[in-house]
Design an enzyme around this catalytic site. Structure first.
Site, PDB file in Angstrom:
ATOM      1  N   PHE A   1      -8.060   4.940   3.761  1.00  8.76           N
ATOM      2  CA  PHE A   1      -7.625   4.119   4.890  1.00  8.76           C
ATOM      3  C   PHE A   1      -8.775   3.334   5.509  1.00  8.76           C
ATOM      4  O   PHE A   1      -8.671   2.816   6.617  1.00  8.76           O
ATOM      5  CB  PHE A   1      -6.926   4.979   5.945  1.00  8.76           C
ATOM      6  CG  PHE A   1      -5.577   5.491   5.485  1.00  8.76           C
ATOM      7  CD1 PHE A   1      -4.473   4.657   5.472  1.00  8.76           C
ATOM      8  CD2 PHE A   1      -5.425   6.796   5.049  1.00  8.76           C
ATOM      9  CE1 PHE A   1      -3.227   5.109   5.037  1.00  8.76           C
ATOM     10  CE2 PHE A   1      -4.182   7.273   4.615  1.00  8.76           C
ATOM     11  CZ  PHE A   1      -3.078   6.430   4.611  1.00  8.76           C
TER      12      PHE A   1
ATOM     13  N   CYS B   1      -7.527   1.527   8.895  1.00  8.97           N
ATOM     14  CA  CYS B   1      -6.117   1.146   8.902  1.00  8.97           C
ATOM     15  C   CYS B   1      -5.439   1.505  10.230  1.00  8.97           C
ATOM     16  O   CYS B   1      -5.396   2.662  10.618  1.00  8.97           O
ATOM     17  CB  CYS B   1      -5.398   1.863   7.764  1.00  8.97           C
ATOM     18  SG  CYS B   1      -3.673   1.418   7.644  1.00  8.97           S
TER      19      CYS B   1
ATOM     20  N   THR C   1       0.822  -1.203   0.000  1.00  6.68           N
ATOM     21  CA  THR C   1       0.000   0.000   0.000  1.00  6.68           C
ATOM     22  C   THR C   1       0.863   1.263   0.000  1.00  6.68           C
ATOM     23  O   THR C   1       0.627   2.189  -0.770  1.00  6.68           O
ATOM     24  CB  THR C   1      -0.883  -0.003   1.250  1.00  6.68           C
ATOM     25  OG1 THR C   1      -0.076  -0.424   2.352  1.00  6.68           O
ATOM     26  CG2 THR C   1      -2.052  -0.931   1.091  1.00  6.68           C
TER      27      THR C   1
HETATM   28  C1  HEM Z   1      -6.509  -1.868   7.238  1.00  4.41           C
HETATM   29  C2  HEM Z   1      -5.236   1.109   3.624  1.00  4.41           C
HETATM   30  C3  HEM Z   1      -0.659   1.189   5.308  1.00  4.41           C
HETATM   31  C4  HEM Z   1      -1.816  -2.275   8.488  1.00  4.41           C
HETATM   32  C5  HEM Z   1      -6.556  -1.055   6.132  1.00  4.41           C
HETATM   33  C6  HEM Z   1      -7.755  -0.760   5.375  1.00  4.41           C
HETATM   34  C7  HEM Z   1      -7.386   0.067   4.366  1.00  4.41           C
HETATM   35  C8  HEM Z   1      -5.967   0.307   4.477  1.00  4.41           C
HETATM   36  C9  HEM Z   1      -8.311   0.613   3.271  1.00  4.41           C
HETATM   37  C10 HEM Z   1      -9.173  -1.311   5.663  1.00  4.41           C
HETATM   38  C11 HEM Z   1      -9.393  -2.586   4.872  1.00  4.41           C
HETATM   39  C12 HEM Z   1     -10.779  -3.156   5.000  1.00  4.41           C
HETATM   40  O1  HEM Z   1     -11.699  -2.506   5.481  1.00  4.41           O
HETATM   41  O2  HEM Z   1     -10.958  -4.317   4.586  1.00  4.41           O
HETATM   42  C13 HEM Z   1      -3.884   1.403   3.789  1.00  4.41           C
HETATM   43  C14 HEM Z   1      -3.143   2.325   2.955  1.00  4.41           C
HETATM   44  C15 HEM Z   1      -1.858   2.363   3.435  1.00  4.41           C
HETATM   45  C16 HEM Z   1      -1.802   1.443   4.558  1.00  4.41           C
HETATM   46  C17 HEM Z   1      -3.724   3.095   1.774  1.00  4.41           C
HETATM   47  C18 HEM Z   1      -0.664   3.162   2.990  1.00  4.41           C
HETATM   48  C19 HEM Z   1      -0.708   4.231   2.237  1.00  4.41           C
HETATM   49  C20 HEM Z   1      -0.581   0.285   6.348  1.00  4.41           C
HETATM   50  C21 HEM Z   1       0.598   0.038   7.140  1.00  4.41           C
HETATM   51  C22 HEM Z   1       0.270  -0.949   8.027  1.00  4.41           C
HETATM   52  C23 HEM Z   1      -1.118  -1.309   7.793  1.00  4.41           C
HETATM   53  C24 HEM Z   1       1.935   0.757   6.984  1.00  4.41           C
HETATM   54  C25 HEM Z   1       1.126  -1.588   9.109  1.00  4.41           C
HETATM   55  C26 HEM Z   1       2.138  -1.011   9.698  1.00  4.41           C
HETATM   56  C27 HEM Z   1      -3.189  -2.456   8.416  1.00  4.41           C
HETATM   57  C28 HEM Z   1      -3.921  -3.420   9.240  1.00  4.41           C
HETATM   58  C29 HEM Z   1      -5.281  -3.286   8.904  1.00  4.41           C
HETATM   59  C30 HEM Z   1      -5.337  -2.262   7.856  1.00  4.41           C
HETATM   60  C31 HEM Z   1      -3.325  -4.378  10.257  1.00  4.41           C
HETATM   61  C32 HEM Z   1      -6.469  -4.047   9.498  1.00  4.41           C
HETATM   62  C33 HEM Z   1      -6.996  -3.266  10.692  1.00  4.41           C
HETATM   63  C34 HEM Z   1      -8.194  -3.927  11.353  1.00  4.41           C
HETATM   64  O3  HEM Z   1      -9.044  -4.487  10.646  1.00  4.41           O
HETATM   65  O4  HEM Z   1      -8.272  -3.856  12.579  1.00  4.41           O
HETATM   66  N1  HEM Z   1      -5.485  -0.391   5.572  1.00  4.41           N
HETATM   67  N2  HEM Z   1      -3.042   0.884   4.721  1.00  4.41           N
HETATM   68  N3  HEM Z   1      -1.598  -0.533   6.774  1.00  4.41           N
HETATM   69  N4  HEM Z   1      -4.064  -1.792   7.598  1.00  4.41           N
HETATM   70 FE1  HEM Z   1      -3.569  -0.383   6.246  1.00  4.41          FE
END
Ligand code: HEM
Length: 462
Positions: free
Chosen positions: A399, A406, A269
């Site tokens: 996010f 996220c 991402t």
């Molecule tokens: C969840 C986007 C960077 C870890 C999500 C979701 C999105 C997202 C859209 C929700 C997904 C859903 O509803 O199914 C992004 C974008 C990023 C980014 C655009 C960078 C520009 C990161 C980074 C990490 C991370 C750097 C870890 C260090 C997670 C985790 C979840 C998550 C663990 C699940 C959270 C939960 O359901 O409790 N992200 N993410 N992401 N992201 Fe990111």
């Protein structure tokens, strides 16, 4: 009352619309449907149906957590073969989601993320050094080098593990296994179940890749247990954290699920974001000039520090505008908690999977006007950004939403700001091929395809 039928393209018996989707670029097909059908449409895949929603107004309704919750369907369901009920792929009612969420949230607080700055800086410097040494006559494969950066940064900051990706032409076996595992998870979700027997060798490789992912994470966990440290990283939080609600700690298998989850969720991402941001800068010289001017004024020619991060509003706006036009997770899934009526007229049965088509709602003309499809960072400066989100709630959702948004957002933001600043400070960038037009490469996330740049050192390397 009366309800309006949801439009749906005609499909084949049994396969439904599966053959209407371009397997190399599913998002492109979905955007085509959005252009044809408008605010809502339904696709059917071999007995599974998904309702796609494409406007800010309808997506605002889907963001109401009293009515809708995250859905773990399609490719995400397949990813569970490797990481089970890890934080990203857990269903909300699974106890391991709440436990991991409560234990890990503090590790993503502002102080923890700031504490990771020196290690982020180290990996970013390795990238700058590599590009300086290559010189301006080498074409840089932008997404590959940003993927090396984001993976190495995450593994170092989160678990004190070094992939050392810049020192190998071949990616680490974990990285290859992860890429293949994600691609195959997507492919499996589009294949009807009864065809599984035709994919014997693909299945075998799939489970071997999962084995490599789990073995690598197991080794990292074992090494940490044998050599305890007082590092305050994610792995420490996972090992030592006690859940305030249950009084329990995460099991070893849950730690392994989450280590792999962070490596997956935390790199593609951010790598995609940086790649698209540079694509946009090269396509918009005026924005590029302003960005470089901001970096020069704020950071000068000295080392970039944590204090600089708060003083780069234009770069922040560029990152926001990039994620608006090129959300690296372009689709987010939810499901209805009860029977619902959407937009006052579309009947949605309980449990119905719905997809938030962010790549379309992010260019909703109701919100962004006639210039919706143009790259204009100014509209994302703090004041304007706050006004937009107030007037059109949930108009910018790269996010995700609510409880399931996220967890890594502050991590990604600090990393992306730092890398933008360091690269703009040290180099002038040019297209390798000035006639390049944006194409997408899609796995579970999207990236620009075949995007090459050249980097010309401005002065010495700082
Ligand atoms: C969840 C986007 C960077 C870890 C999500 C979701 C999105 C997202 C859209 C929700 C997904 C859903 O509803 O199914 C992004 C974008 C990023 C980014 C655009 C960078 C520009 C990161 C980074 C990490 C991370 C750097 C870890 C260090 C997670 C985790 C979840 C998550 C663990 C699940 C959270 C939960 O359901 O409790 N992200 N993410 N992401 N992201 Fe990111």
């Amino acid at each position: 009352g009366m309800t309006t039928p949801i439009p749906s393209p005609p499909g084949l018996p049994i396969l439904g619309n599966a053959t209407d989707i371009d397997p190399n670029f599913p998002l492109g097909s979905m955007l085509d449907f959005a252009n044809k059908y408008g605010e809502i449409f339904q696709l059917n895949f071999a007995g599974r149906s998904v309702v796609f929603v494409t406007t800010q107004a309808l997506i605002h309704e889907l963001c109401d957590e009293k009515r809708f919750q995250k859905g773990v369907n399609a490719a995400l369901k397949e990813v569970r073969n490797g990481v089970h009920d890890g934080l990203f792929t857990a269903r909300i009612e699974e106890p391991n989601w709440g436990m991991a969420h409560r234990i890990l949230m503090p590790a993503f607080g502002p102080m923890s993320i700031q504490g990771m700055f020196p290690e982020m800086h180290e990996i970013a410097s390795q990238l700058a050094l590599k590009w300086a040494r290559h010189g301006s006559s080498t074409a840089i494969m932008v997404t590959d080098d940003f993927t090396r950066l984001t993976l190495d940064t995450l593994a170092l900051c989160a678990m004190d593990f070094r992939f050392n990706s810049y020192y190998h032409d071949e990616m680490h076996p974990f990285i290859t296994a992860m890429g293949d595992f994600l691609t195959e998870s997507g492919a499996r979700s589009r294949r009807p179940g009864f065809t599984a027997m035709f994919y014997r060798s693909a299945n075998q490789k799939y489970w071997e890749d999962i084995g490599i992912l789990r073995k690598t994470a197991e080794d990292v966990l074992k090494a940490r247990k044998e050599h305890p440290t007082d590092r305050k990283d994610l792995l420490s939080a996972m090992l030592n954290g006690v859940d305030t609600k249950t009084g329990k700690k995460l099991s070893d298998s849950s730690i392994i699920d989450n280590l792999i989850t962070f490596l997956i969720a935390g790199h593609e991402t951010t790598s995609g974001l940086l790649s698209f941001a540079f694509y946009q800068l090269l396509a918009h010289p005026e924005a590029y000039r302003k960005a470089q001017q901001e970096v020069d004024e704020v950071c000068g020619t000295g080392a970039i520090t944590i204090e600089h991060m708060k003083k780069l509003p234009y770069i922040s706006a560029i990152l926001r505008e990039t994620l608006r036009l090129c959300p690296t997770i372009p689709i987010v899934g939810v499901e209805a908690k009860n029977d619902e009526v959407l937009g006052g007229k579309y009947h949605i049965p309980k449990g119905q999977p719905l997809a938030l088509l962010l790549a379309k709602s992010h260019v909703d003309p109701t919100v962004y006007g006639e210039t919706a499809n143009e790259f204009i960072p100014e509209r994302m400066l703090d004041e304007n950004f706050d006004r937009l989100n107030k007037e059109f709630p949930d108009c910018w959702k790269p996010f995700g939403n609510g409880m399931r948004a996220c967890i890594g957002r502050p991590f990604a933001w600090q990393e992306a700001l730092l890398v933008m600043a360091m690269l703009l400070q040290n180099f002038n960038f040019l297209h390798d091929d000035p006639s390049y037009t944006l194409q997408y490469k899609q796995t579970l996330t999207t990236k620009p395809k075949d995007f090459y740049m050249r980097a010309v050192l401005r002065n010495g390397l700082t």
